[in-house]
Design a protein around this motif. Structure first.
Motif, PDB file in Angstrom:
ATOM      1  N   LYS A 464       0.835  -1.194   0.000  1.00 56.84           N
ATOM      2  CA  LYS A 464       0.000   0.000   0.000  1.00 56.84           C
ATOM      3  C   LYS A 464       0.880   1.259   0.000  1.00 56.84           C
ATOM      4  O   LYS A 464       0.625   2.233  -0.722  1.00 56.84           O
ATOM      5  CB  LYS A 464      -0.913  -0.012   1.225  1.00 56.84           C
ATOM      6  CG  LYS A 464      -2.006   1.054   1.206  1.00 56.84           C
ATOM      7  CD  LYS A 464      -2.889   0.914   2.442  1.00 56.84           C
ATOM      8  CE  LYS A 464      -3.971   1.981   2.455  1.00 56.84           C
ATOM      9  NZ  LYS A 464      -4.786   1.921   3.692  1.00 56.84           N
ATOM     10  N   GLY A 465       1.948   1.210   0.818  1.00 50.08           N
ATOM     11  CA  GLY A 465       2.892   2.318   0.834  1.00 50.08           C
ATOM     12  C   GLY A 465       3.557   2.518  -0.514  1.00 50.08           C
ATOM     13  O   GLY A 465       3.747   3.651  -0.978  1.00 50.08           O
ATOM     14  N   SER A 466       3.867   1.408  -1.188  1.00 41.15           N
ATOM     15  CA  SER A 466       4.508   1.480  -2.503  1.00 41.15           C
ATOM     16  C   SER A 466       3.587   2.137  -3.532  1.00 41.15           C
ATOM     17  O   SER A 466       4.020   2.949  -4.355  1.00 41.15           O
ATOM     18  CB  SER A 466       4.896   0.069  -2.962  1.00 41.15           C
ATOM     19  OG  SER A 466       5.490   0.109  -4.237  1.00 41.15           O
ATOM     20  N   VAL A 467       2.293   1.797  -3.477  1.00 40.94           N
ATOM     21  CA  VAL A 467       1.325   2.398  -4.400  1.00 40.94           C
ATOM     22  C   VAL A 467       1.252   3.909  -4.172  1.00 40.94           C
ATOM     23  O   VAL A 467       1.324   4.713  -5.104  1.00 40.94           O
ATOM     24  CB  VAL A 467      -0.074   1.767  -4.232  1.00 40.94           C
ATOM     25  CG1 VAL A 467      -1.106   2.541  -5.035  1.00 40.94           C
ATOM     26  CG2 VAL A 467      -0.060   0.315  -4.697  1.00 40.94           C
ATOM     27  N   HIS A 468       1.122   4.313  -2.909  1.00 42.04           N
ATOM     28  CA  HIS A 468       1.025   5.742  -2.600  1.00 42.04           C
ATOM     29  C   HIS A 468       2.317   6.480  -2.968  1.00 42.04           C
ATOM     30  O   HIS A 468       2.281   7.641  -3.395  1.00 42.04           O
ATOM     31  CB  HIS A 468       0.691   5.938  -1.113  1.00 42.04           C
ATOM     32  CG  HIS A 468      -0.753   5.706  -0.805  1.00 42.04           C
ATOM     33  ND1 HIS A 468      -1.185   4.964   0.273  1.00 42.04           N
ATOM     34  CD2 HIS A 468      -1.884   6.097  -1.445  1.00 42.04           C
ATOM     35  CE1 HIS A 468      -2.503   4.928   0.299  1.00 42.04           C
ATOM     36  NE2 HIS A 468      -2.958   5.607  -0.742  1.00 42.04           N
ATOM     37  N   TYR A 469       3.459   5.787  -2.802  1.00 36.38           N
ATOM     38  CA  TYR A 469       4.737   6.397  -3.200  1.00 36.38           C
ATOM     39  C   TYR A 469       4.742   6.675  -4.707  1.00 36.38           C
ATOM     40  O   TYR A 469       5.109   7.762  -5.161  1.00 36.38           O
ATOM     41  CB  TYR A 469       5.891   5.468  -2.828  1.00 36.38           C
ATOM     42  CG  TYR A 469       7.253   5.994  -3.246  1.00 36.38           C
ATOM     43  CD1 TYR A 469       7.977   6.854  -2.428  1.00 36.38           C
ATOM     44  CD2 TYR A 469       7.806   5.635  -4.486  1.00 36.38           C
ATOM     45  CE1 TYR A 469       9.216   7.341  -2.824  1.00 36.38           C
ATOM     46  CE2 TYR A 469       9.035   6.112  -4.893  1.00 36.38           C
ATOM     47  CZ  TYR A 469       9.736   6.968  -4.057  1.00 36.38           C
ATOM     48  OH  TYR A 469      10.953   7.451  -4.458  1.00 36.38           O
ATOM     49  N   LEU A 498      10.007   3.340   3.978  1.00 37.22           N
ATOM     50  CA  LEU A 498       9.914   4.545   4.806  1.00 37.22           C
ATOM     51  C   LEU A 498      11.099   5.473   4.560  1.00 37.22           C
ATOM     52  O   LEU A 498      10.946   6.690   4.386  1.00 37.22           O
ATOM     53  CB  LEU A 498       9.842   4.132   6.286  1.00 37.22           C
ATOM     54  CG  LEU A 498       9.628   5.256   7.294  1.00 37.22           C
ATOM     55  CD1 LEU A 498       8.274   5.915   7.093  1.00 37.22           C
ATOM     56  CD2 LEU A 498       9.743   4.718   8.722  1.00 37.22           C
ATOM     57  N   LYS A 499      12.306   4.876   4.523  1.00 35.58           N
ATOM     58  CA  LYS A 499      13.524   5.667   4.296  1.00 35.58           C
ATOM     59  C   LYS A 499      13.483   6.355   2.934  1.00 35.58           C
ATOM     60  O   LYS A 499      13.738   7.565   2.801  1.00 35.58           O
ATOM     61  CB  LYS A 499      14.746   4.754   4.398  1.00 35.58           C
ATOM     62  CG  LYS A 499      16.074   5.475   4.190  1.00 35.58           C
ATOM     63  CD  LYS A 499      17.222   4.485   4.251  1.00 35.58           C
ATOM     64  CE  LYS A 499      18.550   5.182   3.942  1.00 35.58           C
ATOM     65  NZ  LYS A 499      19.674   4.233   3.900  1.00 35.58           N
ATOM     66  N   GLN A 500      13.137   5.590   1.888  1.00 32.83           N
ATOM     67  CA  GLN A 500      13.088   6.133   0.528  1.00 32.83           C
ATOM     68  C   GLN A 500      12.054   7.253   0.420  1.00 32.83           C
ATOM     69  O   GLN A 500      12.294   8.287  -0.218  1.00 32.83           O
ATOM     70  CB  GLN A 500      12.765   5.009  -0.461  1.00 32.83           C
ATOM     71  CG  GLN A 500      12.723   5.475  -1.910  1.00 32.83           C
ATOM     72  CD  GLN A 500      12.242   4.375  -2.848  1.00 32.83           C
ATOM     73  OE1 GLN A 500      11.581   3.442  -2.425  1.00 32.83           O
ATOM     74  NE2 GLN A 500      12.599   4.478  -4.118  1.00 32.83           N
ATOM     75  N   THR A 501      10.873   7.044   1.057  1.00 30.38           N
ATOM     76  CA  THR A 501       9.808   8.051   0.978  1.00 30.38           C
ATOM     77  C   THR A 501      10.230   9.351   1.653  1.00 30.38           C
ATOM     78  O   THR A 501       9.986  10.449   1.128  1.00 30.38           O
ATOM     79  CB  THR A 501       8.518   7.507   1.624  1.00 30.38           C
ATOM     80  OG1 THR A 501       8.177   6.262   1.009  1.00 30.38           O
ATOM     81  CG2 THR A 501       7.362   8.469   1.449  1.00 30.38           C
ATOM     82  N   LYS A 502      10.875   9.234   2.816  1.00 29.72           N
ATOM     83  CA  LYS A 502      11.334  10.438   3.515  1.00 29.72           C
ATOM     84  C   LYS A 502      12.341  11.214   2.669  1.00 29.72           C
ATOM     85  O   LYS A 502      12.271  12.439   2.564  1.00 29.72           O
ATOM     86  CB  LYS A 502      11.958  10.054   4.856  1.00 29.72           C
ATOM     87  CG  LYS A 502      10.933   9.681   5.922  1.00 29.72           C
ATOM     88  CD  LYS A 502      11.623   9.322   7.228  1.00 29.72           C
ATOM     89  CE  LYS A 502      10.595   9.017   8.322  1.00 29.72           C
ATOM     90  NZ  LYS A 502      11.246   8.642   9.603  1.00 29.72           N
TER      91      LYS A 502
END
Length: 546
Positions: A464-469, A498-502
């Protein structure tokens, strides 16, 4: 034993799925559908007290209180500590006019759940009802009232009949009705034995006097009209030949037999009901409705072949009537459809419902056909359910996914979900295939379904995080990864995401497009209402918006 356990778990799953559908139908007040589905759920799992409680509520909503009571008793038998079972039992006993039993049941239930408002109210009503019955048992009072020829005339007025039903179980209400409607003085006279003149002199009227006089005049006019009709009927009979008179009398007797059959049917005395309906047919063999009455009994008794046979007989008779008896033909088709639906022959049932609606556009038949369509869909889904074949499709999907054939992988996952819609992995696997072809919206839907089935599925939060990213909704992606890490602090995929998104969020400069997209997000708009967010918002707005 493993296989037996698996079958048991499958039945539990079927029971839960069916219960969900039943509750949905119940919430829409489609009680007949809800009843069938609750019964089906019980057939899968007879040890679940909640299913019996739910079906008891359904029976009560259909005013089938004895069956509601039976289910409530079974619910308590399975779980004596389940307070809702006592609420169901007390309600059924109340409507069966077993007020002392209802009082005792509510008191027992309140020992388990002393704060239960529903049972407190039920206890109060049961006590009041027990005190209100001053003249005797309601059924005996009703029989007394029905035996009086004047009251029988009054009963042809629907408002009077409805009020009488209420007053029979509530002497206080009867006293109130006497002040508004002089007809109830007659009822009070029958119940109490007090002479009419004494009742009339003791009853005080005020502003309602003129209304009472008007009603009395209306009743007298109605009584005279009924007398005139009776006289006209006798005059017509005098002009008939002996044969015509006999046919006429036979029809009247047949109607009486039908009404007796209806009463036995309501009381579920099916053998006696059939006997009365057959008597009606002997007296008037050309009336199609009597055959349909028999058909209703056969449906209750699950004698479906006999039911179809009498439906055909009814239909044949109805089609001979000139001019065309549209409503009777429609009823015959509808009854046949109901039988076929019970036999799970849904295609044929739908065809019969359609024929019925061609003859007469009855709203009840339309609703029955909707119910049939729903049951057909549910039956097909349940017939298709097969966990083992679902696993085979999942494995095929996994192979296609590894080979990079995402379209075929999606097809296999589709089939796995159809075969067993209760496995969270299948939805996530399909979501991953959709992500590969940039179908992010559909992928998110599947991830949500996966998490609904398994709220602790860490991998689903990572995807889900990957989709939103990928949608550049970094605040949502951060949320997703953090939820996954709350469940598994060491999860590599969530940590790296998390690290990549930040890093991406920090290094991405603000832009008009990004700002507009953010402002369209309800979550962002809620944050902006927080005064503590003002300074941060000012810093991140594009120059043109400052």
């Amino acid at each position: 034993s493993t296989w037996v356990h698996r079958i048991f778990q499958m039945d539990k799953g079927k029971a839960q799925t069916t219960s969900v559908l039943a509750k949905e139908a119940f919430s829409k007040k489609d009680y007949s559908t809800a009843l069938e589905l609750f019964t089906e759920a019980i057939s899968y799992d007879k040890s679940d007290p909640i299913s019996y409680s739910n079906r008891s509520a359904c029976f009560a909503s259909m005013k089938r209180y004895q069956e509601a009571l039976d289910d409530a008793k079974k619910c308590i038998e399975l779980n004596p500590g389940f307070a809702r079972g006592y609420a169901r039992k007390g309600l059924a006993e109340y409507y069966l006019e077993k007020y002392e039993d209802a009082t005792h049941t509510y008191e027992e239930g309140l020992k388990i759940d002393p704060a239960n408002a529903q049972m407190k109210e039920g206890l109060e009503n049961a006590k009041k009802a027990a005190e209100a019955n001053l003249f005797g048992k309601p059924q005996e009072l009703l029989e007394k009232a029905m035996a009086d020829p004047i009251v029988r005339t009054y009963l042809k007025n629907p408002e009077f009949a409805a009020n009488l039903q209420l007053a029979i179980g509530n002497s206080q209400l009867l006293f109130g009705l006497m002040k508004k409607d002089p007809r109830f003085m007659r009822v009070f006279h029958i119940f109490s034995g007090i002479p009419m003149d004494e009742i009339a002199s003791a009853t005080q009227y005020s502003e309602v006097d003129s209304e009472i006089r008007q009603r009395k005049a209306e009743e007298e006019a109605h009584f005279k009209e009924m007398q005139a009709k009776e006289q006209a009927k006798r005059d017509a009979e005098k002009k008939m030949s002996e044969e015509e008179l006999q046919i006429h009398k036979n029809k009247e007797k047949a109607e009486e037999e039908k009404l007796k059959g209806n009463e036995e049917y309501k009381a579920k005395n099916f053998a006696k009901a059939i006997e009365h309906y057959e008597n009606a047919i002997k007296l008037n063999p050309r009336e199609p409705i009597f055959y349909l009455n028999k058909a209703s009994v056969y449906i209750e008794e699950k004698k479906f072949e006999e039911c179809l046979k009498v439906c055909e007989e009814s239909l044949a008779l109805a089609e001979q009537i000139k001019p065309r008896a549209l409503e009777k033909i429609a009823k015959a088709y509808a009854k046949k459809a109901t039988c076929l639906m019970q036999m799970k022959q849904f295609e044929k049932a739908i065809e019969m419902y359609e024929k019925s609606l061609l003859e007469s556009a009855d709203a009840n038949v339309k609703e029955a056909m909707k119910k049939c369509l729903l049951m057909k869909k549910q039956h097909e889904e349940q017939s298709y359910f097969n966990p083992e074949i679902a696993e085979q499709h999942k494995e095929k999907g996994n192979k296609y996914y590894r080979d990079g054939n995402y379209a075929e992988a999606t097809k296999e996952y589709n089939e796995a979900i159809k075969r067993n819609p209760n496995v969270s992995t299948y939805y996530l696997n399909r979501a991953m295939s959709l992500m590969k072809v940039v179908e992010y919206s559909r992928a998110l839907d599947d991830i949500e379904k996966s998490l609904k089935l398994d709220p602790k599925y860490v991998k689903a939060y990572a995807k889900k995080g990957s989709v939103h990213y990928n949608l550049k909704e970094y605040h949502k992606a951060l949320d997703d990864y953090e939820q996954g890490l709350q469940l598994d602090p060491e999860n590599i995929e969530c940590l790296e995401g998390l690290k990549q998104t930040k890093e991406t969020a920090f290094n991405t400069p603000p832009s008009e497009e990004r700002y507009k997209k953010a402002m369209a997000d309800p979550q962002i708009r809620n944050i902006l209402h927080d005064p503590r967010a003002v300074s941060y918002t000012t810093l991140t707005l594009p120059t043109s918006e400052l």
